[in-house]
Write an enzyme that holds these catalytic residues in place. Structure first.
Site, mmCIF file in Angstrom:
data_model
loop_
_atom_site.group_PDB
_atom_site.id
_atom_site.type_symbol
_atom_site.label_atom_id
_atom_site.label_comp_id
_atom_site.label_asym_id
_atom_site.label_seq_id
_atom_site.Cartn_x
_atom_site.Cartn_y
_atom_site.Cartn_z
ATOM 1 N N LYS A 201 39.855 24.527 41.709
ATOM 2 C CA LYS A 201 40.727 25.409 42.490
ATOM 3 C C LYS A 201 40.713 24.997 43.964
ATOM 4 C CE LYS A 201 40.279 29.292 39.322
ATOM 5 N NZ LYS A 201 39.546 30.497 38.911
ATOM 6 N N GLN B 124 35.418 34.772 41.284
ATOM 7 C CA GLN B 124 35.341 34.118 39.981
ATOM 8 C C GLN B 124 34.541 34.973 39.000
ATOM 9 O OE1 GLN B 124 37.008 31.306 39.197
ATOM 10 N NE2 GLN B 124 36.210 31.252 37.115
ATOM 11 N N ASP C 299 44.623 37.182 41.821
ATOM 12 C CA ASP C 299 44.288 37.176 40.397
ATOM 13 C C ASP C 299 45.105 38.220 39.636
ATOM 14 O OD1 ASP C 299 42.509 35.434 39.155
ATOM 15 O OD2 ASP C 299 40.766 36.332 40.139
HETATM 16 N N1 GUN Z 1 37.265 33.413 34.926
HETATM 17 C C1 GUN Z 1 38.009 32.873 33.921
HETATM 18 N N2 GUN Z 1 39.324 32.949 34.204
HETATM 19 C C2 GUN Z 1 39.419 33.543 35.417
HETATM 20 C C3 GUN Z 1 40.531 33.880 36.236
HETATM 21 O O1 GUN Z 1 41.702 33.670 35.911
HETATM 22 N N3 GUN Z 1 40.209 34.472 37.421
HETATM 23 C C4 GUN Z 1 38.923 34.751 37.791
HETATM 24 N N4 GUN Z 1 38.727 35.349 38.948
HETATM 25 N N5 GUN Z 1 37.888 34.448 37.041
HETATM 26 C C5 GUN Z 1 38.134 33.843 35.861
#
Ligand code: GUN
Length: 299
Positions: A55, A99, A122
């Site tokens: 990311k 995350q 998100d």
């Molecule tokens: N963990 C797995 N997928 C995601 C996501 O799309 N966003 C976040 N914040 N954590 C994750």
């Protein structure tokens, strides 16, 4: 791109990121500000570390600022809430992503709901979830948004089609259902307590697998000419090699389906592209700039 049977998420997502970069440059020129995405990683979960690294890399590639916060596994909920509050009030931060999963001693819902809805790239804040289900303009969770972009490339109106989702998570299954409903599909959500799961899946024109069980979906679960979207990213060992496989047995299902997303290179890269798309969107409003028509990004 989607001319053959394989839905090339890697290629489609790189095209989307290219366009985001162009729109981002325009926004920077007009506003004199650079969009910033803050990513918070708690602990040492190896998969999460890889996701966060990707990311961060892709954020920089499109010309946005990447702000990374790495916290110890033992950090208190209060400390994490304090950091989110600081990021909420930081004018250099237009998007905040914490995350998941978080360590067990931290209440994830409380943390996610502490993020300002306008910075919730998100789409997990209750306000954004409610808007999505009400058909209002909202920030949409990145993985299902990415899946819906792929599906829209094949058919934008799913009237008369049956979409079956395996998995009822807040991150994928539930928002995916809302998005497919908005495309007029008839939607079924299946989960671990669903009776005759294989039979339900076998009726799907669009099958979305988001269950986290390696290669669970076999060809006898699949309707002839179904579109398969495989959200699973499972690390397994095969022939003494560590490999990634989806929730769908790709080799087994390939012949029978009309189209399928591979793992890796299908849904995964779309998730990051959508995170950057959401960051672009939140930046327009925080920089008081009218967002242009962004449909060309998704074409
Ligand atoms: N963990 C797995 N997928 C995601 C996501 O799309 N966003 C976040 N914040 N954590 C994750």
């Amino acid at each position: 791109m989607v001319d053959n049977k394989v839905i090339d998420g890697k290629l489609i997502s790189s095209e989307i990121r290219e366009k985001i970069k162009i729109f981002g440059e325009e926004l920077k020129k007009k506003s004199g500000k650079t969009p910033g995405l803050a990513v918070v990683l708690v602990g040492e979960n190896p998969a999460s570390k890889v996701y966060v690294k990707n990311k961060t890399e892709k954020t920089k590639e499109v010309g946005f600022n990447s702000i990374e916060h790495k916290l110890e596994e033992s950090v208190s909920e209060n400390e994490l809430l304090k950091l989110v509050n600081k990021l909420n009030n930081d004018e250099n931060v237009q998007g905040i992503l914490v995350q998941l999963p978080l360590p067990k001693h931290i209440n994830s819902e409380k943390v996610l709901d502490s993020i300002k809805p306008e910075k919730d790239v998100d789409g997990f804040h209750a306000q954004n979830v409610g808007k999505l289900w009400s058909g209002l303009n909202s920030l949409v969770p990145c993985t299902p948004l990415g899946c819906s972009i792929l599906v829209k490339k094949l058919a934008s109106d799913l009237s008369g089609k049956h979409a079956v989702i395996i998995g009822r998570s807040n991150i994928v299954g539930k928002p995916m259902a809302a998005l497919l409903l908005s495309m007029n599909a008839t939607v079924t959500i299946c989960h671990s307590r669903t009776k005759s799961l294989a039979d339900v899946c076998k009726d799907a024109d669009i099958l979305v697998a988001a269950v986290g069980i390696p290669e669970m979906v076999k060809s006898d679960w699949v309707k002839k000419d179904a579109i398969i979207i495989d959200v699973g990213i499972n690390r397994i060992e095969r022939n003494e090699k560590k490999i990634l496989v989806g929730d769908v047995d790709y080799q087994d299902c390939f012949e029978k389906c009309k189209m399928i997303t591979p793992v890796p290179g299908g849904v995964g890269p779309m998730t990051i592209a959508c995170l950057l798309l959401n960051t672009l969107l939140t930046s327009y409003s925080q920089f008081n700039q009218e967002a242009p028509d962004l449909t060309s990004i998704l074409e």
